[in-house]
Enzyme design. Structure first.
Site, PDB file in Angstrom:
ATOM      1  N   HIS A   1       2.324   0.405 -13.325  1.00  0.00           N
ATOM      2  CA  HIS A   1       3.074  -0.814 -13.622  1.00  0.00           C
ATOM      3  C   HIS A   1       4.566  -0.518 -13.454  1.00  0.00           C
ATOM      4  O   HIS A   1       5.063   0.494 -13.968  1.00  0.00           O
ATOM      5  CB  HIS A   1       2.789  -1.271 -15.058  1.00  0.00           C
TER       6      HIS A   1
ATOM      7  N   GLN B   1       9.768   6.781  -7.901  1.00  0.00           N
ATOM      8  CA  GLN B   1       9.166   7.475  -9.052  1.00  0.00           C
ATOM      9  C   GLN B   1       7.673   7.169  -9.166  1.00  0.00           C
ATOM     10  O   GLN B   1       6.885   8.035  -9.557  1.00  0.00           O
ATOM     11  CB  GLN B   1       9.892   7.082 -10.340  1.00  0.00           C
ATOM     12  N   GLU B   2       7.278   5.931  -8.819  1.00  0.00           N
ATOM     13  CA  GLU B   2       5.845   5.609  -8.812  1.00  0.00           C
ATOM     14  C   GLU B   2       5.102   6.583  -7.906  1.00  0.00           C
ATOM     15  O   GLU B   2       4.018   7.074  -8.244  1.00  0.00           O
ATOM     16  CB  GLU B   2       5.616   4.177  -8.306  1.00  0.00           C
TER      17      GLU B   2
ATOM     18  N   LEU C   1      -7.815  -8.759 -14.196  1.00  0.00           N
ATOM     19  CA  LEU C   1      -9.246  -8.458 -14.182  1.00  0.00           C
ATOM     20  C   LEU C   1      -9.915  -9.016 -15.434  1.00  0.00           C
ATOM     21  O   LEU C   1      -9.413  -8.837 -16.551  1.00  0.00           O
ATOM     22  CB  LEU C   1      -9.454  -6.948 -14.082  1.00  0.00           C
TER      23      LEU C   1
ATOM     24  N   GLY D   1       0.780  -1.237   0.000  1.00  0.00           N
ATOM     25  CA  GLY D   1       0.000   0.000   0.000  1.00  0.00           C
ATOM     26  C   GLY D   1       0.810   1.284   0.000  1.00  0.00           C
ATOM     27  O   GLY D   1       0.276   2.342   0.342  1.00  0.00           O
TER      28      GLY D   1
HETATM   29  N1  NHR Z   1      -6.336  -6.603 -15.695  1.00  0.00           N
HETATM   30  C1  NHR Z   1      -6.489  -6.326 -16.982  1.00  0.00           C
HETATM   31  N2  NHR Z   1      -7.532  -6.869 -17.614  1.00  0.00           N
HETATM   32  N3  NHR Z   1      -5.644  -5.532 -17.670  1.00  0.00           N
HETATM   33  C2  NHR Z   1      -4.583  -4.995 -17.043  1.00  0.00           C
HETATM   34  O1  NHR Z   1      -3.776  -4.198 -17.729  1.00  0.00           O
HETATM   35  C3  NHR Z   1      -4.352  -5.265 -15.680  1.00  0.00           C
HETATM   36  C4  NHR Z   1      -5.270  -6.093 -15.027  1.00  0.00           C
HETATM   37  C5  NHR Z   1      -5.095  -6.424 -13.662  1.00  0.00           C
HETATM   38  C6  NHR Z   1      -3.995  -5.962 -12.987  1.00  0.00           C
HETATM   39  C7  NHR Z   1      -1.808  -4.833 -12.911  1.00  0.00           C
HETATM   40  C8  NHR Z   1      -0.654  -5.671 -13.511  1.00  0.00           C
HETATM   41  C9  NHR Z   1       0.702  -5.000 -13.380  1.00  0.00           C
HETATM   42  O2  NHR Z   1       0.786  -3.781 -13.300  1.00  0.00           O
HETATM   43  C10 NHR Z   1      -3.050  -5.179 -13.638  1.00  0.00           C
HETATM   44  C11 NHR Z   1      -3.235  -4.807 -14.979  1.00  0.00           C
HETATM   45  C12 NHR Z   1      -1.302  -9.049 -11.953  1.00  0.00           C
HETATM   46  C13 NHR Z   1      -0.782  -9.911 -12.891  1.00  0.00           C
HETATM   47  C14 NHR Z   1      -0.858 -11.422 -12.721  1.00  0.00           C
HETATM   48  O3  NHR Z   1      -0.354 -12.155 -13.541  1.00  0.00           O
HETATM   49  C15 NHR Z   1      -0.200  -9.366 -14.022  1.00  0.00           C
HETATM   50  C16 NHR Z   1      -0.168  -8.004 -14.184  1.00  0.00           C
HETATM   51  C17 NHR Z   1      -0.707  -7.135 -13.244  1.00  0.00           C
HETATM   52  C18 NHR Z   1      -1.273  -7.674 -12.123  1.00  0.00           C
HETATM   53  N4  NHR Z   1      -1.505 -11.926 -11.641  1.00  0.00           N
HETATM   54  C19 NHR Z   1      -1.736 -13.346 -11.346  1.00  0.00           C
HETATM   55  C20 NHR Z   1      -3.160 -13.749 -11.769  1.00  0.00           C
HETATM   56  O4  NHR Z   1      -3.337 -14.928 -12.095  1.00  0.00           O
HETATM   57  C21 NHR Z   1      -1.644 -13.635  -9.872  1.00  0.00           C
HETATM   58  C22 NHR Z   1      -0.333 -13.257  -9.277  1.00  0.00           C
HETATM   59  C23 NHR Z   1      -0.369 -13.198  -7.762  1.00  0.00           C
HETATM   60  O5  NHR Z   1      -1.449 -13.342  -7.145  1.00  0.00           O
HETATM   61  O6  NHR Z   1       0.692 -12.951  -7.159  1.00  0.00           O
HETATM   62  O7  NHR Z   1      -4.081 -12.901 -11.711  1.00  0.00           O
HETATM   63  O8  NHR Z   1       1.724  -5.717 -13.433  1.00  0.00           O
HETATM   64  C1  GAR Z   2       4.378  -1.382  -6.990  1.00  0.00           C
HETATM   65  O1  GAR Z   2       5.727  -1.413  -7.368  1.00  0.00           O
HETATM   66  C2  GAR Z   2       3.480  -1.539  -8.200  1.00  0.00           C
HETATM   67  O2  GAR Z   2       3.971  -0.879  -9.333  1.00  0.00           O
HETATM   68  C3  GAR Z   2       3.514  -3.009  -8.389  1.00  0.00           C
HETATM   69  O3  GAR Z   2       3.499  -3.559  -7.102  1.00  0.00           O
HETATM   70  C4  GAR Z   2       4.029  -2.628  -6.175  1.00  0.00           C
HETATM   71  C5  GAR Z   2       2.998  -2.327  -5.123  1.00  0.00           C
HETATM   72  O4  GAR Z   2       3.537  -1.581  -4.080  1.00  0.00           O
HETATM   73  N1  GAR Z   2       2.404  -3.476  -9.138  1.00  0.00           N
HETATM   74  C6  GAR Z   2       2.425  -4.623  -9.784  1.00  0.00           C
HETATM   75  O5  GAR Z   2       3.421  -5.295  -9.869  1.00  0.00           O
HETATM   76  C7  GAR Z   2       1.111  -5.009 -10.402  1.00  0.00           C
HETATM   77  N2  GAR Z   2       1.248  -6.315 -10.933  1.00  0.00           N
HETATM   78  P1  GAR Z   2       2.609  -0.900  -3.005  1.00  0.00           P
HETATM   79  O6  GAR Z   2       1.617  -1.947  -2.511  1.00  0.00           O
HETATM   80  O7  GAR Z   2       3.543  -0.502  -1.920  1.00  0.00           O
HETATM   81  O8  GAR Z   2       1.921   0.266  -3.655  1.00  0.00           O
END
Ligand code: NHR
Ligand code: GAR
Length: 210
Positions: free
Chosen positions: A106, A170-171, A90, A13
């Site tokens: 991201h 930077q995020e 999602l 968070g």
């Molecule tokens: N959903 C959609 N449809 N499109 C995007 O661009 C999304 C999204 C949901 C989340 C964040 C994303 C990132 O910034 C995000 C972008 C989770 C996974 C993943 O593979 C990949 C990318 C991102 C978030 N999750 C696994 C799954 O099966 C579970 C991994 C875990 O629980 O640790 O959902 O990187």
């Molecule tokens: C952040 O680095 C964010 O960019 C990344 O997880 C971290 C969350 O940190 N997001 C992903 O990798 C989405 N798949 P936070 O909980 O401290 O904000």
């Protein structure tokens, strides 16, 4: 009218904290987490925000969980839904309900390194510049229209953790900025590209700095 924001998260968070501390012209109407132990939920409660746990492990499949999640999000009548370290992909049905008002941060310079483990992969590729991207969320993972990016140098002695920390700083700058632009109605989507109103010279590319 202030912009009503729902935040989705899974973990620490720190991005939520940066958004709260930026004192934006928004109202965070709910923070929803899919992991009961997420530190981000504890922080939200501490701040007196509405914190909701929806544990995905209690649902039979992704579609069932996302349907419940979408209903919960909709109940808070958000103008904007912010993914802040939300780790579940999602489903198309969820995206359809909120497209155009869904932002993600991201930890990579998209379209390089979509998906997970971005810092390890950046180091393995030997890139010299890495960073983070705020983008609108679409069905195609990490491929939605880009709102803002920030770059950081990769150093020879970096580990995934040291690189992640440099990117995270930077995020914490660009996510609040992007949310401010959205709340001010300044993000204009033209053919899949996001322009910043009254700033066609692309100040939305934020280089690292102070
Ligand atoms: N959903 C959609 N449809 N499109 C995007 O661009 C999304 C999204 C949901 C989340 C964040 C994303 C990132 O910034 C995000 C972008 C989770 C996974 C993943 O593979 C990949 C990318 C991102 C978030 N999750 C696994 C799954 O099966 C579970 C991994 C875990 O629980 O640790 O959902 O990187
Ligand atoms: C952040 O680095 C964010 O960019 C990344 O997880 C971290 C969350 O940190 N997001 C992903 O990798 C989405 N798949 P936070 O909980 O401290 O904000």
């Amino acid at each position: 009218m202030t912009c009503r924001v729902v935040v989705l998260l899974s973990g620490r968070g720190s991005n939520l904290r940066a958004i709260v501390e930026a004192r934006l012209p928004i109202e965070i109407v709910a923070v929803i987490g899919n992991r009961p132990q997420a530190e981000g939920l504890a922080y939200a409660r501490e701040r007196g925000l509405t914190a909701v746990v929806l544990d995905h492990t209690e649902y039979p499949d992704r579609a069932a969980f996302d349907a419940r999640l979408a209903d919960e999000v909709a109940q808070h009548r958000p103008d904007l839904v912010v993914l802040a370290g939300y780790m579940r992909i999602l489903s198309p049905a969820f995206i359809a309900r909120f497209e155009g008002r869904l932002l993600n941060i991201h930890p990579a310079l998209l379209p390089m390194f979509p998906g997970l483990n971005t810092h390890e992969r950046a180091l393995a590729e030997g890139v010299k510049i890495h960073g983070c991207t705020v983008h609108f969320v679409t069905v195609e993972l990490d491929h939605g229209p880009i709102v803002a990016q920030a770059a950081v140098p990769v150093r020879a002695d970096d580990t995934p953790d040291t690189l992640a920390a440099r990117v995270l700083a930077q995020e914490h700058r660009i996510y609040p900025q992007a949310i401010r632009w959205f709340a001010e109605g300044r993000l204009v989507n033209v053919d899949g590209r996001v322009n910043l109103k009254d700033d066609l010279a692309s100040q939305s590319v934020l280089s690292p700095g102070t």
